[in-house]
Scaffold this motif. Structure first.
Motif, PDB file in Angstrom:
ATOM      1  N   GLN A 141      13.062  10.930  -3.905  1.00 31.98           N
ATOM      2  CA  GLN A 141      14.490  11.188  -3.739  1.00 31.98           C
ATOM      3  C   GLN A 141      15.145   9.857  -3.373  1.00 31.98           C
ATOM      4  O   GLN A 141      15.076   9.396  -2.238  1.00 31.98           O
ATOM      5  CB  GLN A 141      14.702  12.231  -2.631  1.00 31.98           C
ATOM      6  CG  GLN A 141      16.150  12.445  -2.207  1.00 31.98           C
ATOM      7  CD  GLN A 141      17.062  12.805  -3.340  1.00 31.98           C
ATOM      8  OE1 GLN A 141      17.637  11.927  -3.964  1.00 31.98           O
ATOM      9  NE2 GLN A 141      17.201  14.094  -3.614  1.00 31.98           N
ATOM     10  N   TRP A 142      15.785   9.239  -4.365  1.00 29.74           N
ATOM     11  CA  TRP A 142      16.294   7.885  -4.167  1.00 29.74           C
ATOM     12  C   TRP A 142      17.443   7.842  -3.166  1.00 29.74           C
ATOM     13  O   TRP A 142      17.795   6.765  -2.683  1.00 29.74           O
ATOM     14  CB  TRP A 142      16.745   7.293  -5.499  1.00 29.74           C
ATOM     15  CG  TRP A 142      15.638   7.191  -6.494  1.00 29.74           C
ATOM     16  CD1 TRP A 142      15.459   7.953  -7.608  1.00 29.74           C
ATOM     17  CD2 TRP A 142      14.526   6.286  -6.455  1.00 29.74           C
ATOM     18  NE1 TRP A 142      14.314   7.581  -8.272  1.00 29.74           N
ATOM     19  CE2 TRP A 142      13.721   6.565  -7.586  1.00 29.74           C
ATOM     20  CE3 TRP A 142      14.127   5.284  -5.574  1.00 29.74           C
ATOM     21  CZ2 TRP A 142      12.554   5.857  -7.855  1.00 29.74           C
ATOM     22  CZ3 TRP A 142      12.962   4.583  -5.844  1.00 29.74           C
ATOM     23  CH2 TRP A 142      12.184   4.876  -6.969  1.00 29.74           C
ATOM     24  N   ARG A 143      18.051   8.966  -2.859  1.00 27.09           N
ATOM     25  CA  ARG A 143      19.112   8.978  -1.853  1.00 27.09           C
ATOM     26  C   ARG A 143      18.549   9.069  -0.431  1.00 27.09           C
ATOM     27  O   ARG A 143      19.308   9.053   0.536  1.00 27.09           O
ATOM     28  CB  ARG A 143      20.059  10.159  -2.110  1.00 27.09           C
ATOM     29  CG  ARG A 143      20.916   9.959  -3.356  1.00 27.09           C
ATOM     30  CD  ARG A 143      21.802  11.170  -3.614  1.00 27.09           C
ATOM     31  NE  ARG A 143      21.015  12.359  -3.942  1.00 27.09           N
ATOM     32  CZ  ARG A 143      21.544  13.555  -4.208  1.00 27.09           C
ATOM     33  NH1 ARG A 143      22.850  13.720  -4.169  1.00 27.09           N
ATOM     34  NH2 ARG A 143      20.761  14.577  -4.512  1.00 27.09           N
ATOM     35  N   SER A 144      17.246   9.190  -0.317  1.00 27.12           N
ATOM     36  CA  SER A 144      16.608   9.271   0.996  1.00 27.12           C
ATOM     37  C   SER A 144      16.283   7.873   1.507  1.00 27.12           C
ATOM     38  O   SER A 144      15.716   7.047   0.794  1.00 27.12           O
ATOM     39  CB  SER A 144      15.324  10.108   0.910  1.00 27.12           C
ATOM     40  OG  SER A 144      14.595  10.022   2.112  1.00 27.12           O
ATOM     41  N   SER A 145      16.627   7.630   2.763  1.00 31.38           N
ATOM     42  CA  SER A 145      16.331   6.325   3.361  1.00 31.38           C
ATOM     43  C   SER A 145      14.838   6.109   3.539  1.00 31.38           C
ATOM     44  O   SER A 145      14.382   4.969   3.674  1.00 31.38           O
ATOM     45  CB  SER A 145      17.037   6.196   4.714  1.00 31.38           C
ATOM     46  OG  SER A 145      16.631   7.236   5.587  1.00 31.38           O
ATOM     47  N   LEU A 146      14.046   7.188   3.535  1.00 29.51           N
ATOM     48  CA  LEU A 146      12.598   7.032   3.653  1.00 29.51           C
ATOM     49  C   LEU A 146      12.027   6.286   2.448  1.00 29.51           C
ATOM     50  O   LEU A 146      11.100   5.480   2.585  1.00 29.51           O
ATOM     51  CB  LEU A 146      11.928   8.398   3.790  1.00 29.51           C
ATOM     52  CG  LEU A 146      12.117   9.103   5.143  1.00 29.51           C
ATOM     53  CD1 LEU A 146      11.606  10.522   5.072  1.00 29.51           C
ATOM     54  CD2 LEU A 146      11.422   8.332   6.243  1.00 29.51           C
ATOM     55  N   SER A 147      12.573   6.538   1.257  1.00 28.12           N
ATOM     56  CA  SER A 147      12.137   5.796   0.077  1.00 28.12           C
ATOM     57  C   SER A 147      12.520   4.335   0.189  1.00 28.12           C
ATOM     58  O   SER A 147      11.768   3.431  -0.184  1.00 28.12           O
ATOM     59  CB  SER A 147      12.750   6.410  -1.185  1.00 28.12           C
ATOM     60  OG  SER A 147      12.265   7.717  -1.399  1.00 28.12           O
ATOM     61  N   TRP A 148      13.703   4.067   0.727  1.00 26.76           N
ATOM     62  CA  TRP A 148      14.121   2.682   0.927  1.00 26.76           C
ATOM     63  C   TRP A 148      13.177   1.981   1.907  1.00 26.76           C
ATOM     64  O   TRP A 148      12.789   0.832   1.689  1.00 26.76           O
ATOM     65  CB  TRP A 148      15.545   2.625   1.473  1.00 26.76           C
ATOM     66  CG  TRP A 148      16.557   3.397   0.696  1.00 26.76           C
ATOM     67  CD1 TRP A 148      16.401   3.950  -0.550  1.00 26.76           C
ATOM     68  CD2 TRP A 148      17.882   3.725   1.107  1.00 26.76           C
ATOM     69  NE1 TRP A 148      17.537   4.595  -0.933  1.00 26.76           N
ATOM     70  CE2 TRP A 148      18.473   4.482   0.055  1.00 26.76           C
ATOM     71  CE3 TRP A 148      18.633   3.456   2.234  1.00 26.76           C
ATOM     72  CZ2 TRP A 148      19.761   4.961   0.126  1.00 26.76           C
ATOM     73  CZ3 TRP A 148      19.925   3.922   2.311  1.00 26.76           C
ATOM     74  CH2 TRP A 148      20.476   4.669   1.271  1.00 26.76           C
ATOM     75  N   ASP A 149      12.823   2.689   2.986  1.00 25.36           N
ATOM     76  CA  ASP A 149      11.909   2.103   3.970  1.00 25.36           C
ATOM     77  C   ASP A 149      10.555   1.780   3.347  1.00 25.36           C
ATOM     78  O   ASP A 149       9.957   0.733   3.648  1.00 25.36           O
ATOM     79  CB  ASP A 149      11.707   3.066   5.140  1.00 25.36           C
ATOM     80  CG  ASP A 149      12.958   3.215   5.980  1.00 25.36           C
ATOM     81  OD1 ASP A 149      13.805   2.312   5.921  1.00 25.36           O
ATOM     82  OD2 ASP A 149      13.087   4.229   6.682  1.00 25.36           O
ATOM     83  N   PHE A 150      10.082   2.660   2.491  1.00 26.22           N
ATOM     84  CA  PHE A 150       8.779   2.430   1.867  1.00 26.22           C
ATOM     85  C   PHE A 150       8.782   1.126   1.069  1.00 26.22           C
ATOM     86  O   PHE A 150       7.889   0.288   1.220  1.00 26.22           O
ATOM     87  CB  PHE A 150       8.413   3.607   0.963  1.00 26.22           C
ATOM     88  CG  PHE A 150       7.186   3.371   0.130  1.00 26.22           C
ATOM     89  CD1 PHE A 150       5.925   3.513   0.684  1.00 26.22           C
ATOM     90  CD2 PHE A 150       7.282   2.975  -1.199  1.00 26.22           C
ATOM     91  CE1 PHE A 150       4.785   3.281  -0.070  1.00 26.22           C
ATOM     92  CE2 PHE A 150       6.160   2.738  -1.958  1.00 26.22           C
ATOM     93  CZ  PHE A 150       4.897   2.893  -1.400  1.00 26.22           C
ATOM     94  N   PHE A 151       9.784   0.955   0.222  1.00 23.58           N
ATOM     95  CA  PHE A 151       9.828  -0.246  -0.605  1.00 23.58           C
ATOM     96  C   PHE A 151      10.105  -1.493   0.229  1.00 23.58           C
ATOM     97  O   PHE A 151       9.562  -2.565  -0.047  1.00 23.58           O
ATOM     98  CB  PHE A 151      10.888  -0.084  -1.699  1.00 23.58           C
ATOM     99  CG  PHE A 151      10.484   0.851  -2.795  1.00 23.58           C
ATOM    100  CD1 PHE A 151       9.590   0.448  -3.770  1.00 23.58           C
ATOM    101  CD2 PHE A 151      10.966   2.145  -2.841  1.00 23.58           C
ATOM    102  CE1 PHE A 151       9.200   1.318  -4.776  1.00 23.58           C
ATOM    103  CE2 PHE A 151      10.582   3.022  -3.839  1.00 23.58           C
ATOM    104  CZ  PHE A 151       9.703   2.604  -4.817  1.00 23.58           C
ATOM    105  N   ALA A 152      10.942  -1.364   1.239  1.00 27.08           N
ATOM    106  CA  ALA A 152      11.259  -2.520   2.077  1.00 27.08           C
ATOM    107  C   ALA A 152      10.033  -2.991   2.853  1.00 27.08           C
ATOM    108  O   ALA A 152       9.703  -4.187   2.867  1.00 27.08           O
ATOM    109  CB  ALA A 152      12.393  -2.172   3.030  1.00 27.08           C
ATOM    110  N   ILE A 153       9.342  -2.051   3.511  1.00 25.84           N
ATOM    111  CA  ILE A 153       8.173  -2.419   4.306  1.00 25.84           C
ATOM    112  C   ILE A 153       7.068  -2.968   3.410  1.00 25.84           C
ATOM    113  O   ILE A 153       6.421  -3.971   3.736  1.00 25.84           O
ATOM    114  CB  ILE A 153       7.672  -1.210   5.115  1.00 25.84           C
ATOM    115  CG1 ILE A 153       8.709  -0.810   6.159  1.00 25.84           C
ATOM    116  CG2 ILE A 153       6.352  -1.521   5.794  1.00 25.84           C
ATOM    117  CD1 ILE A 153       8.324   0.451   6.915  1.00 25.84           C
ATOM    118  N   THR A 154       6.847  -2.328   2.268  1.00 29.02           N
ATOM    119  CA  THR A 154       5.787  -2.778   1.365  1.00 29.02           C
ATOM    120  C   THR A 154       6.063  -4.190   0.856  1.00 29.02           C
ATOM    121  O   THR A 154       5.174  -5.057   0.868  1.00 29.02           O
ATOM    122  CB  THR A 154       5.660  -1.816   0.173  1.00 29.02           C
ATOM    123  OG1 THR A 154       5.396  -0.493   0.657  1.00 29.02           O
ATOM    124  CG2 THR A 154       4.521  -2.238  -0.737  1.00 29.02           C
TER     125      THR A 154
END
Length: 435
Positions: A141-154
């Motif tokens: 779900q690209w509107r979820s900040s959890l997906s953003w966190d995953f890509f940012a941390i990785t």
């Protein structure tokens, strides 16, 4: 009898190859390992019973876990900036701080990545956050900040690990050549990736380090700006603010500088690095922390100004609640630790006093954690409807995860101090050869 002076580079290598861990290291590692076991026990209990073991509830559905996440990733950002930015600007005092600041980054970002996964509720499905090919049409779900966190941390973890590891290649070769046991020779030899110190090796190494530093510095700003967007995209009073990205970046650099001080001061004394890491290095770092801390203090002022200037009744009510509400003690403790205590660094006597710098550094770390807690909890425990109001009370498991994460970080850092050079040996040798 004439004593032969030991060169700084040889002393750093000797700490790894010949010096046995003392009682202080053993006691520190035992304490850190105990806290790490506490964290592991908390993870097991959470997997069995769910996130209900934390104090989160409605309306405070975000608590210690997200506070810890933002705090740790902020500390990691500061370490990379200190090393990479000073490398790009060719600052000579970088050498004494860069290596352990890079290690601090890798360990802090690794610890931070634990909390978004655990906060999912069903952490065993964490791989749903990544766009992996599957046959049932399941996509993030690209509107979820959890997906953003995953890509940012990785992305940030990959860059930080590579930047840290590439910088150690010449030192791994030095450890390989100086090791006496066959086991160490094999391990360090494998990690050295065939480094022989040829001219083409040095040329490519300098080019690679320059490129990684050029990538790491803007990544610091972009990744923590993304973390700020986790909050600012929400329609919540206290979060929906355009100043969050620069404010979060400044806070990250602020806490990173404080952690470098808190780790460096006892490490310098226990490892006998007084001639390499001098008071002047910490004094320069204190000046940098003072400058960044003033930006953070400006952010606090602008938060209040923006609330009243907007004329939004909810924003104004939130600001007043932070001043005198149930969590007012958190707000004023944050101001005291991050802004008031920092003013002592205007005096050179304080900047050159290691005990004073240690106290200021610890206060800043505590204050930055409380700032994240204040930002999260005080923005959502009072909704627009009084019927939706509710307090947040942390449980023992909340504190177990907080102190357990600190223990995991310290355990990793202590292992780094024991088995890897805490300072860049090849840079120390280059400085010694420079007339």
């Amino acid at each position: 009898m004439t004593r032969v002076a030991i060169l700084p580079a040889d002393h750093v290598l000797d700490l790894v190859l010949n010096r046995r861990p003392g009682r202080l290291w053993a006691a520190s590692f035992a304490g850190a390992l105990t806290l790490t076991i506490l964290l592991a026990a908390g993870v097991v209990v959470l997997l069995v019973r769910g996130v209900g073991i934390w104090g989160i509830d409605m309306p405070v559905a975000w608590g210690f876990a997200i506070t810890d996440y933002v705090w740790w990733i902020g500390i990691g950002m500061g370490g990379t900036f200190i090393s990479a930015a000073l490398y790009l600007t060719r600052q000579p005092w970088r050498t004494a701080l860069s290596r352990y600041a890079e290690a601090m980054t890798v360990f802090a970002v690794s610890v931070s990545g634990i909390f978004p996964i655990l906060h999912l509720g069903r952490p065993w499905f964490f791989y749903w956050l990544m766009p992996y090919p599957d046959r049932i049409g399941l996509w993030p779900q690209w509107r979820s900040s959890l997906s953003w966190d995953f890509f940012a941390i990785t992305a940030y973890l990959i860059v930080s690990v590579l930047y840290f590891y590439m910088g150690m290649l010449p030192d791994m070769a030095a450890l390989r050549d100086g090791a006496r046991s066959r086991g160490r020779q094999v391990v360090y030899g494998l990690l050295a990736l065939g480094w022989r110190g040829e001219a083409r090796h040095w040329q490519r190494h300098r080019t690679l380090m320059l490129l990684w530093a050029a990538v790491a510095v803007p990544l610091v700003f972009s990744v923590h700006s993304m973390v700020a967007l986790d909050f600012s995209v929400g329609q919540v009073a206290g979060w929906h603010s355009t100043i969050f990205p620069p404010f979060f970046v400044a806070g990250a650099l602020f806490s990173g500088c404080a952690m470098v001080l808190v780790l460096g001061i006892p490490m310098r004394r226990s490892l006998g690095l007084e001639t390499i890491i001098t008071i002047d290095h910490f004094e320069k770092l204190a000046r940098l922390m003072l400058a960044i801390g003033l930006i953070v203090a400006y952010g606090y002022v602008m938060e209040v100004f923006t609330a009243y200037y907007s004329g939004d009744a909810q924003e104004i009510a939130l600001a007043r609640n932070r001043f005198g509400g149930a969590y007012a003690w958190v707000y004023w403790s944050t101001i005291g630790c991050n802004s008031l205590a920092l003013q002592a660094l205007w005096w050179r006597r304080v900047r050159t006093s290691l005990p004073a710098l240690m106290v200021v550094g610890i206060l800043v770390l505590v204050g930055m954690w409380m700032e994240r807690f204040m930002l999260i909890v005080t923005s959502i425990y009072r909704e627009r409807l009084p019927s939706s109001w509710g307090m947040f009370y942390p449980t023992l498991w909340d504190f177990a995860f907080l102190f357990g994460s600190i223990g995991l970080f310290l355990a990793l850092f202590l292992l780094f101090v024991r088995y890897l050079p805490v300072l860049p040996v090849f840079e120390l040798r280059q400085e010694g050869e420079t007339p």
